[in-house]
Design a protein around this motif. Structure first.
Motif, short mmCIF file in Angstrom:
data_model
loop_
_atom_site.label_atom_id
_atom_site.label_comp_id
_atom_site.label_asym_id
_atom_site.label_seq_id
_atom_site.Cartn_x
_atom_site.Cartn_y
_atom_site.Cartn_z
N ALA A 8 0.83 -1.19 0.00
CA ALA A 8 0.00 0.00 0.00
C ALA A 8 0.87 1.24 0.00
O ALA A 8 2.01 1.24 0.43
N ALA A 9 0.28 2.33 -0.49
CA ALA A 9 0.98 3.61 -0.40
C ALA A 9 1.28 3.88 1.06
O ALA A 9 0.40 3.97 1.88
N THR A 10 2.53 3.95 1.38
CA THR A 10 2.91 4.09 2.78
C THR A 10 4.19 4.86 2.90
O THR A 10 5.03 4.85 2.01
N THR A 11 4.33 5.54 4.00
CA THR A 11 5.54 6.30 4.27
C THR A 11 6.52 5.51 5.10
O THR A 11 7.47 6.06 5.63
N ALA A 277 7.83 11.29 10.10
CA ALA A 277 8.64 12.20 9.29
C ALA A 277 7.98 12.52 7.96
O ALA A 277 8.27 13.57 7.35
N ALA A 278 7.10 11.65 7.49
CA ALA A 278 6.42 11.86 6.21
C ALA A 278 5.17 12.73 6.35
O ALA A 278 4.60 13.15 5.34
N ILE A 475 -0.45 -3.50 5.28
CA ILE A 475 -1.38 -2.46 5.69
C ILE A 475 -0.62 -1.37 6.43
O ILE A 475 -0.05 -1.62 7.50
N PRO A 476 -0.58 -0.15 5.90
CA PRO A 476 0.20 0.91 6.55
C PRO A 476 -0.46 1.41 7.83
O PRO A 476 -1.69 1.47 7.95
N GLY A 477 0.37 1.74 8.80
CA GLY A 477 -0.11 2.38 10.00
C GLY A 477 -0.78 1.47 11.00
O GLY A 477 -1.39 1.94 11.96
N ILE A 478 -0.65 0.16 10.82
CA ILE A 478 -1.28 -0.81 11.71
C ILE A 478 -0.18 -1.62 12.38
O ILE A 478 0.81 -1.99 11.76
N GLU A 512 -3.23 5.14 4.09
CA GLU A 512 -2.07 5.80 4.69
C GLU A 512 -2.21 5.74 6.20
O GLU A 512 -3.32 5.62 6.72
N PRO A 513 -1.10 5.82 6.93
CA PRO A 513 -1.21 5.86 8.39
C PRO A 513 -2.05 7.06 8.83
O PRO A 513 -2.02 8.12 8.22
N LYS A 514 -2.80 6.88 9.91
CA LYS A 514 -3.59 7.99 10.44
C LYS A 514 -2.67 9.08 10.96
O LYS A 514 -1.49 8.83 11.27
N PRO A 515 -3.16 10.31 11.06
CA PRO A 515 -2.31 11.39 11.58
C PRO A 515 -1.85 11.11 13.01
O PRO A 515 -2.59 10.58 13.82
N PHE A 516 -0.61 11.48 13.28
CA PHE A 516 -0.07 11.33 14.63
C PHE A 516 -0.62 12.43 15.54
O PHE A 516 -1.01 13.51 15.09
#
Length: 521
Positions: A8-11, A277-278, A475-478, A512-516
């Protein structure tokens, strides 16, 4: 169909690895009702068979059990010893939500741990749609809660509850743990438990016997964390009747050794920091998280904080000690949620340790008797520890986190003092029969989360290569145990069981990962 890998599109940064093989902290303590049902405990062995009976009665009722068919699978404790005793494994068959058109082939679930209460996972499985259009079969792995025998170690639970008030890797905590381990081992062996029989090979044979005993021609398998280790072993040793297999947060049998924990910890943490950082707001607010973490680990290891804080959710304040090892363990165990880790580290560096201190205090509240530490130790000591030493653990730690104090790096995250524990537990080395790759054409779904610091996502690649009809999804951000946390992963899993060689993975593309969490300066 050739295997596919969907990134997935991920940082996320480059991936590394480890696995949390089991967690020892629980939610609020509560009395545990036994599996209410007639029948003797372990007795002489015979042919495996299923015996119907009432469902377990957990302290917090599980709605899905009200309509389930339950009972025990009776199997030999040790298949290498004909004529030995039989043990009873708790089973629940949960009906499909849409019974008018149920699929012919059910899903059987293999829990993580090893040693976690499998029945406690049922609400997450139901909410994730595992029984939407097919039966869901849940069996407590041998030694788990509601089994006979149950390899719980209340001694270890109580020790873990006290350990939050001690330095994480220091001698007082070690002495407390080793005393509890010795007491549990002595009690279990006095009760006639054959600790050598509680391993992944026997676990896999139990599931093979369950399919036969329930007269199921074919079924689908879903396992996460240690359950992926078990599922891969099951597929290798008992491939008959497996229609499709989904594994989540992968623990590869071939690579699952104690030093492996360090690379997974580094991978998960690196990926979280790279995702921050992304995101411009996160990068601006928390510009150098690696340096911040290293500084705080060194500072706390040299000068631990001793605090009195209430556990999350309130209650009487408890004494906690926050040192470098405890800080790392809390991050790896996601006792602080990934999206809050940058903020928590920044707060800590500015003299506010509240988030981490409360997370440490949560460990004082133990669900005593719910976790089968006996299964954990038998698997860890026979399959993960052999062939390596404390020196190998320290070397792996230094490679993962250069410049960190050796007092932190000497203990594998989530499994402190494991080699000393294994000297007490004293079970035979099974590494040669367990550390084997699973090569199979059975359709497989390989799910990983980019933030997983317990079973690093990169280790799924080698597993997928050996499964010729596999689909890999990242899966990004998990973090650890992807499916309950990701609606997209739930969609992919449902599509996979409907079409094992051509699942729909389209929802992954835009994730994408959820906002920090961003706190004011």
């Amino acid at each position: 169909m050739p295997k596919r890998t969907i990134h997935a599109a991920t940082t996320a940064a480059a991936l590394v690895c480890l696995s949390v093989f089991g967690t020892t902290t629980g939610s609020a303590a509560s009395p545990l009702a036994p599996f209410a049902g007639p029948g003797p405990g372990p007795g002489p062995s015979g042919a495996p068979r299923f015996v119907s009976g009432p469902c377990p009665r957990p302290p917090e009722p599980i709605e899905a059990l009200k309509s389930a068919k339950c009972g025990f699978l009776k199997v030999p404790e040790n298949r290498a010893r004909p004529g030995g005793r039989t043990i009873d494994l708790a089973v629940a068959v949960i009906p499909a939500v849409h019974p008018a058109k149920p699929a012919q082939d059910p899903v059987v679930f293999m829990a993580g741990g090893p040693g976690g209460d499998t029945f406690d996972d049922i609400p997450f499985l139901v909410e994730s749609g595992l029984n939407k259009d097919r039966e869901l079969i849940v069996m407590a792995q041998r030694g788990n809660l509601y089994d006979r025998p149950n390899l719980a170690c209340p001694e270890i639970d109580r020790a873990n509850g006290k350990a939050v008030g001690l330095r994480y890797g220091a001698q007082p905590a070690e002495q407390l743990m080793l005393k509890a381990v010795q007491e549990c081992r002595d009690r279990l062996t006095a009760d006639g438990v054959d600790l050598s029989a509680y391993n992944t090979t026997e676990n896999a044979a139990d599931f093979a016997d369950l399919r036969t005993a329930l007269d199921i021609p074919r079924w689908n398998v879903y396992g996460y964390s240690y359950g992926s280790d078990l599922a891969l072993t099951y597929l290798r040793l008992h491939p008959q009747g497996i229609r499709a297999m989904a594994i989540d947060s992968i623990t590869p049998p071939r690579e699952a050794v104690l030093p492996w924990g360090w690379s997974s910890a580094a991978e998960g943490i690196d990926t979280i920091f790279a995702a921050c950082a992304a995101q411009p707001a996160c990068k601006s607010r928390y510009p150098d998280l690696h340096r911040t973490l290293t500084q705080q680990v060194r500072k706390l290891e040299a000068h631990p904080l001793t605090l009195n804080v209430p556990p999350p959710g309130g209650g009487k304040p408890v004494k906690v000690v926050l040192d470098g090892g405890a800080l790392l363990d809390l991050i790896v165990g996601f006792n602080v949620r990934p999206e809050n880790i940058p903020a928590a580290l920044d707060e800590l560096s500015n003299g506010n340790p509240e988030r981490f201190a409360q997370a440490r205090a949560a460990g004082s509240v133990q669900n005593v008797g719910a976790f089968a530490h006996g299964l954990t130790e038998s698997v860890a000591c026979s399959e993960w520890a052999p062939g390596y030493s404390e020196a190998d653990v320290l070397k792996a730690g230094r490679e993962a986190f250069p410049g960190w104090p050796d007092t932190v790096l000497a203990q594998v995250p989530q499994l402190p003092f494991q080699y000393d524990v294994c000297r007490i537990w004293n079970v035979p080395d099974r590494s040669s029969v367990q550390r084997v790759a699973t090569v199979s054409p059975v359709p497989a779904l390989v799910l990983s989360g980019t933030f997983d610091a317990k079973t690093g996502a990169s280790w799924a690649r080698g597993v997928a290569r050996d499964l010729s009809r596999s689909t890999s999804v990242l899966i990004p951000g998990i973090g650890h145990w992807v499916v309950p946390q990701s609606p997209c992963a739930q969609q992919v899993l449902a599509s996979f069981f409907a079409h094992p060689t051509a699942p729909d993975t389209g929802c992954v593309d835009d994730l994408e990962p959820k906002p920090f969490t961003i706190t004011p300066k």
